[in-house]
Structures are given as structure tokens and as C-alpha cells.
Design a protein around this motif. Structure first.
Motif, PDB file in Angstrom:
ATOM      1  N   ARG A  37       0.540  -1.433   0.095  1.00 13.98           N
ATOM      2  CA  ARG A  37       0.333  -0.111   0.094  1.00 13.98           C
ATOM      3  C   ARG A  37       0.383   1.298  -0.043  1.00 13.98           C
ATOM      4  N   LYS A  38       1.941   1.225   0.548  1.00 13.09           N
ATOM      5  CA  LYS A  38       3.528   2.377   1.341  1.00 13.09           C
ATOM      6  C   LYS A  38       3.799   2.368  -0.400  1.00 13.09           C
ATOM      7  N   VAL A  39       4.364   1.511  -1.277  1.00 13.25           N
ATOM      8  CA  VAL A  39       4.498   1.543  -2.739  1.00 13.25           C
ATOM      9  C   VAL A  39       3.676   2.281  -3.707  1.00 13.25           C
ATOM     10  N   GLY A  40       2.770   2.365  -3.438  1.00 17.65           N
ATOM     11  CA  GLY A  40       1.249   2.891  -3.927  1.00 17.65           C
ATOM     12  C   GLY A  40       1.442   4.273  -3.537  1.00 17.65           C
ATOM     13  N   HIS A  41       1.183   4.108  -2.333  1.00 16.68           N
ATOM     14  CA  HIS A  41       0.973   5.437  -2.041  1.00 16.68           C
ATOM     15  C   HIS A  41       2.036   6.809  -2.633  1.00 16.68           C
ATOM     16  N   PHE A  42       3.480   6.137  -2.542  1.00 12.79           N
ATOM     17  CA  PHE A  42       4.792   7.304  -3.105  1.00 12.79           C
ATOM     18  C   PHE A  42       4.557   7.013  -5.004  1.00 12.79           C
ATOM     19  N   GLY A 149       4.306   8.379   4.296  1.00 11.28           N
ATOM     20  CA  GLY A 149       4.679   6.871   3.841  1.00 11.28           C
ATOM     21  C   GLY A 149       5.775   6.202   3.904  1.00 11.28           C
ATOM     22  N   LEU A 150       6.690   6.566   4.774  1.00 14.43           N
ATOM     23  CA  LEU A 150       7.906   6.038   5.656  1.00 14.43           C
ATOM     24  C   LEU A 150       7.334   5.966   7.154  1.00 14.43           C
ATOM     25  N   ALA A 151       6.426   6.145   7.502  1.00 15.48           N
ATOM     26  CA  ALA A 151       6.082   6.208   9.001  1.00 15.48           C
ATOM     27  C   ALA A 151       4.723   4.660   9.364  1.00 15.48           C
ATOM     28  N   GLU A 152       4.184   4.042   8.514  1.00 15.04           N
ATOM     29  CA  GLU A 152       3.667   3.124   8.785  1.00 15.04           C
ATOM     30  C   GLU A 152       4.922   1.779   8.206  1.00 15.04           C
ATOM     31  N   PRO A 153       5.780   2.086   7.603  1.00 14.59           N
ATOM     32  CA  PRO A 153       6.841   0.344   7.492  1.00 14.59           C
ATOM     33  C   PRO A 153       7.745   0.546   8.869  1.00 14.59           C
ATOM     34  N   VAL A 154       7.989   2.242   8.563  1.00  8.00           N
ATOM     35  CA  VAL A 154       8.644   2.504   9.977  1.00  8.00           C
ATOM     36  C   VAL A 154       8.951   1.538  11.925  1.00  8.00           C
ATOM     37  N   GLY A 155       6.870   1.857  11.318  1.00 10.98           N
ATOM     38  CA  GLY A 155       6.333   1.272  12.397  1.00 10.98           C
ATOM     39  C   GLY A 155       6.285   0.286  12.440  1.00 10.98           C
ATOM     40  N   ILE A 156       6.087  -0.820  11.565  1.00  3.05           N
ATOM     41  CA  ILE A 156       6.254  -1.821  11.737  1.00  3.05           C
ATOM     42  C   ILE A 156       7.119  -2.552  12.352  1.00  3.05           C
ATOM     43  N   ARG A 157       8.437  -2.145  11.352  1.00  2.00           N
ATOM     44  CA  ARG A 157       9.547  -2.372  11.489  1.00  2.00           C
ATOM     45  C   ARG A 157      10.418  -2.623  12.974  1.00  2.00           C
ATOM     46  N   PHE A 158      10.060  -1.013  13.271  1.00  4.79           N
ATOM     47  CA  PHE A 158      10.637  -0.310  14.748  1.00  4.79           C
ATOM     48  C   PHE A 158      10.184  -0.161  15.417  1.00  4.79           C
ATOM     49  N   GLY A 159       9.113  -0.419  15.314  1.00  8.15           N
ATOM     50  CA  GLY A 159       7.706   0.275  16.298  1.00  8.15           C
ATOM     51  C   GLY A 159       8.069  -0.556  18.069  1.00  8.15           C
ATOM     52  N   LYS A 160       8.371  -0.104  18.949  1.00  6.99           N
ATOM     53  CA  LYS A 160       8.292   0.002  20.282  1.00  6.99           C
ATOM     54  C   LYS A 160       7.743   0.575  20.535  1.00  6.99           C
ATOM     55  N   LYS A 173     -10.718   1.452  17.401  1.00  8.35           N
ATOM     56  CA  LYS A 173      -9.038   2.373  17.085  1.00  8.35           C
ATOM     57  C   LYS A 173      -8.625   1.096  15.991  1.00  8.35           C
ATOM     58  N   PHE A 174      -6.749   2.864  16.466  1.00 11.59           N
ATOM     59  CA  PHE A 174      -5.961   1.715  14.951  1.00 11.59           C
ATOM     60  C   PHE A 174      -4.942   2.483  16.179  1.00 11.59           C
ATOM     61  N   LYS A 175      -3.790   1.458  16.213  1.00 12.57           N
ATOM     62  CA  LYS A 175      -2.524   1.599  16.911  1.00 12.57           C
ATOM     63  C   LYS A 175      -1.363   2.547  15.550  1.00 12.57           C
ATOM     64  N   ARG A 176      -0.319   4.066  15.826  1.00  6.99           N
ATOM     65  CA  ARG A 176       0.448   3.947  15.959  1.00  6.99           C
ATOM     66  C   ARG A 176       1.969   3.745  16.720  1.00  6.99           C
ATOM     67  N   THR A 177       2.882   4.506  16.137  1.00  8.42           N
ATOM     68  CA  THR A 177       3.937   4.142  16.716  1.00  8.42           C
ATOM     69  C   THR A 177       4.329   5.238  17.036  1.00  8.42           C
ATOM     70  N   LEU A 178       5.387   6.146  17.992  1.00  9.31           N
ATOM     71  CA  LEU A 178       6.162   7.095  18.180  1.00  9.31           C
ATOM     72  C   LEU A 178       7.309   6.664  17.270  1.00  9.31           C
ATOM     73  N   VAL A 184       8.406  11.325  11.094  1.00  9.09           N
ATOM     74  CA  VAL A 184       6.853  12.096  10.199  1.00  9.09           C
ATOM     75  C   VAL A 184       7.850  13.696  10.088  1.00  9.09           C
ATOM     76  N   PHE A 185       8.339  13.542  11.489  1.00 13.07           N
ATOM     77  CA  PHE A 185       9.393  14.743  11.568  1.00 13.07           C
ATOM     78  C   PHE A 185      10.387  14.792  11.394  1.00 13.07           C
ATOM     79  N   VAL A 186      11.142  14.074  10.771  1.00 19.44           N
ATOM     80  CA  VAL A 186      12.550  13.958  10.539  1.00 19.44           C
ATOM     81  C   VAL A 186      11.855  14.177   8.872  1.00 19.44           C
ATOM     82  N   MET A 187      10.702  13.901   7.930  1.00 17.09           N
ATOM     83  CA  MET A 187      11.385  14.101   6.803  1.00 17.09           C
ATOM     84  C   MET A 187      10.883  15.834   6.539  1.00 17.09           C
TER      85      MET A 187
END
Length: 245
Positions: A37-42, A149-160, A173-178, A184-187
Motif C-alpha cells: 500500500r505504501k509503495v502505491g502511496h509513493f 509514507g514511511l511512518a507505517e513501514p518504520v512503525g511496523i519494523r521498528f516501532g516499540k 481504534k488503530f495503533k500508531r507508533t512514536l 514524519v518529523f525528520v522528513m
């Protein structure tokens, strides 16, 4: 008009082939739809720009029109009517259909995209009226493309560190990660820096102080799958205020 038509055909064909290929990866190879989905987003944000260059389409009006029409055709190709009749439509839809979004996958995605494009359309007229360079619209487009676009893959891979976001007009309700929000902040900061030449020094400092944090909080608080319009509104509003300061 011939160039516009050719660009439209190229964008749509590429969209269809890409989404079909991504859908087959989900169905046959077990690739997570969160990634496809995120590839499609990009692709949705960046692919049209390639065809704008290839066909020398410079008018902002024509560019927005091409984005609107090509996206509409893509979503029509994934609608329920098409999926009931064509296997390709089923494959394409599989590339975006996150289980947690069902049965609202397409309605959320379509409404978010329409609202986002409407914000961009209005922004260009406002900026023409007040003298803000239209090129600055790409700060928020790119920050949204790469940040969200990168927030979800990063959250899935590295989110704690998880937190909860609400759905769009649903009691769910849905989960997001810091870690995803930090992306998002860095980009956002990166694209502030890349567009610094458009601003005076004091404007640039203010932009860096306000813009990344504002977009990060906006993405964190926006409804699930419906963050793009809010990011566009907040981001463009801040750019407008800073530039006119």
C-alpha cells in the motif's frame, strides 16, 4: 491536449500494472499489504511528476487535473463492480486492502484523496492571490509523501512505543507508533531545509521551529487513513504564514 492525453494514458497504465503486480505479491508471496500500500502511496504522489517531465507539462492547472483524473480512473478500476467482473481489478485491490480497514478501504482512500487534491487546488489560487511561490506547495506534498509514507513501514519494523488513533467516522481504534511519528518529523525538517532558498533567514528559522512539529502532531491526531487532507491544510497554512511574515 495531445500531450496531456498521452501523459494521462501513461500514468493510468503504469498505475494499473504496478497495483496488479503489488497485489499478486500480497496474494501469492505473502508480502504484507501495509508495505505494498505504501509503495502505491509513493507512486500516486511521485509517478505523475515523471510524466509531467516526459511530456513537458508545466501548467499547474494541467498537472492537478491529470492527478485528479488518473487517480479517479485508478479507483474506478478497483471498485466493487470492477472486482466482481475482472480478475485484474481483484489483484489491484489486494495491493491496498489492509484487513483492519475493511470494509471501508476504498471509501476512506477515495475520500481522503479527493479532499487532499481539493486542498491543493484551493491552495494554488490562494497563493496566486497573495504572492506565495507555487513551488512551495511541494514542501508539504513531499513531507507528506515521505513522512506519512514511511511512518507505517518504520512503525511496523521498528516501532516499540504504541499509541491509539481513531478511525474516520467509525467507532474503532488503530495503533500508531512514536517511531513512525518521528519519521514524519525528520522528513518534514528535511524538506524545510531543501526549500530554504525561498525564505529569508528569520523565516527559515521559524519554519524549522514550527513546521516539523506541527506536521508530526497533525499526523498523530488525524483519523486513521485520513491524515493527508489535514497534513496539507496545516502544512500549507504554516508555509503561507511564514512566507508572508
Amino acid at each position: 491536449m495531445v500531450q496531456v492525453g498521452a501523459a494521462l494514458l501513461g500514468i493510468v497504465l503504469f498505475y494499473f500494472m504496478l497495483c496488479k503486480g503489488l497485489g499478486l505479491l500480497v496474494l501469492n508471496k505473502g508480502v504484507r499489504v501495509n508495505y505494498t500500500r505504501k509503495v502505491g502511496h509513493f507512486a500516486m504522489f511521485l509517478l505523475p511528476s515523471l510524466f509531467f517531465v516526459l511530456f513537458n507539462i508545466q501548467s499547474t492547472h494541467e498537472r492537478l487535473l491529470l492527478s485528479v483524473v488518473s487517480t479517479a480512473i485508478l479507483f474506478l478500476g478497483m471498485c466493487g463492480w470492477a472486482r466482481r467482473r475482472y480478475l485484474t481489478a481483484q489483484h489491484m485491490f489486494a495491493s491496498i486492502d489492509r484487513p483492519e480497514d475493511s470494509p471501508h478501504t476504498l471509501s476512506w482512500l477515495v475520500s481522503q484523496t479527493v479532499a487532499g487534491l481539493l486542498v491543493l487546488w484551493v491552495t494554488q489560487y490562494v497563493w496566486l492571490a497573495v504572492g506565495v511561490p507555487i513551488e512551495l506547495i511541494y514542501i508539504t506534498i513531499l513531507a507528506t509523501t515521505f513522512g506519512d509514507g514511511l511512518a507505517e513501514p518504520v512503525g511496523i519494523r521498528f516501532g516499540k512505543h504504541e499509541y491509539v488513533a481513531k478511525g474516520f467516522f467509525v467507532d474503532k481504534k488503530f495503533k500508531r507508533t512514536l517511531e513512525g511519528s518521528a519519521t514524519v518529523f525528520v522528513m518534514s525538517m528535511l524538506f524545510c531545509v531543501l526549500f530554504k532558498d525561498y525564505f529569508e533567514w528569520h523565516q527559515f528559522v521559524l519554519l524549522c521551529a514550527v513546521y516539523p512539529l506541527a506536521l508530526t502532531l497533525t499526523e498523530a491526531k488525524s483519523p486513521h487513513t485520513w491524515d493527508t487532507p489535514f497534513l496539507f491544510i496545516v502544512g500549507n497554512a504554516i508555509v503561507t504564514g511564514v512566507y508572508l511574515l
